[in-house]
Design an enzyme around this catalytic site. Structure first.
Site, PDB file in Angstrom:
ATOM      1  CE  LYS A   1      12.528  -5.108   3.650  1.00 43.50           C
ATOM      2  NZ  LYS A   1      11.456  -5.730   2.889  1.00 43.50           N
TER       3      LYS A   1
ATOM      4  CE  LYS B   1       5.503  -0.855   2.260  1.00 42.75           C
ATOM      5  NZ  LYS B   1       5.320  -2.283   1.939  1.00 42.75           N
TER       6      LYS B   1
END
Length: 310
Positions: A184, A252
């Site tokens: 991811k 993030k």
């Protein structure tokens, strides 16, 4: 230790728990409810669970209570610190405190690969299982059941979970614990680069006097076309910055890739150099600094516009 394999997943028997019912998590849980699964949810703000309760979901008072009533517990929260708290550090109220032997925890949050490995080890020590399976496809993919799902953990458990994954999208098994999260992060590096390219292309096209919608329709079938363009192009043009995923989360997500490089810079032979990811992270940091961290990721175009005096 028990495994979930002898008990196939079915809507009438398999109990599902869900923690994190925002834009993405709420849509994913809703699809499972519509498929006939019994779901218990937890929300720090119980009012947010009203829509799912109207579909038949049950509301629990803590993550451990969700787990105690579930065979499989999904999480979709904001940050790795939230995952750690909900799973491991909730003063006896976390998921692993309530999950019975053979239970499975599935984290769909984009989180830290090292944390995924830590949770996997903690789950196995309890006779449970954990799978890290973050997703890609945004709010539209979540709503339509067309998410790309990247799974890390035990291959047999991932295969056992396939009926649930099939309701939400298409799962790809990536390898041992943590590999789903690593996939991811790599995905987000590509998405960030595509968002930047699309933003700059639209700003350039407008400055060059083109009709931006005509420009996009002309190039979308060629090499410039992408899923990012399909998901976000019209939203950018229409100034629709409602979030499918918050811009602050891209700081993030891309940051975990950049931080991996920085933390392992003395092992340069096996560590990638990621100048594009570093630039993309800084541009999203700019969005947050402008007060736009809660806009959708397609709001990156506003940073390029600001740089060009708009």
């Amino acid at each position: 230790m028990e495994t979930p394999y002898p008990n196939p997943i079915s809507p009438g028997k398999t109990r599902i728990g869900w923690i994190g019912i925002g834009v993405m998590g709420g849509a994913m849980a809703s699809r499972l409810l519509s498929a006939g699964y019994s779901i218990t949810v937890y929300a720090r703000s119980p009012a947010k669970a009203a829509a799912l309760q109207s579909q038949g979901a049950h509301l629990a008072s803590s993550p451990s209570e969700v787990a105690s009533h579930s065979d499989v517990v999904f999480t979709m929260v904001g940050h790795p610190s939230d995952v750690r708290s909900i799973v491991l550090e909730s003063q006896g109220r976390g998921i692993l405190a309530g999950l019975g032997p053979g239970g499975v925890m599935v984290d769909t949050t984009t989180s830290d690969p090292a944390l995924a490995r830590e949770i996997f080890a903690a789950a196995r020590a309890k006779g449970c299982w954990s799978v890290d399976s973050p997703v890609s496809g945004g709010d539209i993919g979540a709503r339509d059941g067309k998410l790309a799902i990247f799974a890390g953990g035990d291959a047999g458990v991932v295969d056992w979970l396939s009926p649930l994954y099939g309701v939400m999208g298409k799962v790809s098994y990536m390898g041992k614990a943590g590999c789903g999260q690593s996939c991811k992060i790599a995905n987000q590096i590509v998405v960030g680069a595509n968002l930047l390219g699309l933003s700059e292309g639209l700003v350039f096209a407008e400055r060059a006097g083109l009709d931006v919608r005509q420009f996009m329709n002309a190039v979308r079938g060629g090499a410039a076309g992408s899923m990012v363009m399909e998901l976000f192009g019209e939203r950018m043009i229409g100034r629709d910055f409602r979030p499918g995923g918050f811009a602050e989360y891209m700081v993030k997500d891309m940051g975990m890739g950049v931080d991996f490089v920085e933390e392992n810079e003395n092992e340069r032979g096996g560590v990638p150099v990621l100048p594009g990811a570093a630039l993309g992270k800084q541009l999203f940091v700019g969005m947050v600094a402008n007060g736009d961290g809660h806009l959708g990721t397609q709001g990156l175009i506003t940073v390029i516009e600001r740089l060009n005096g708009k």
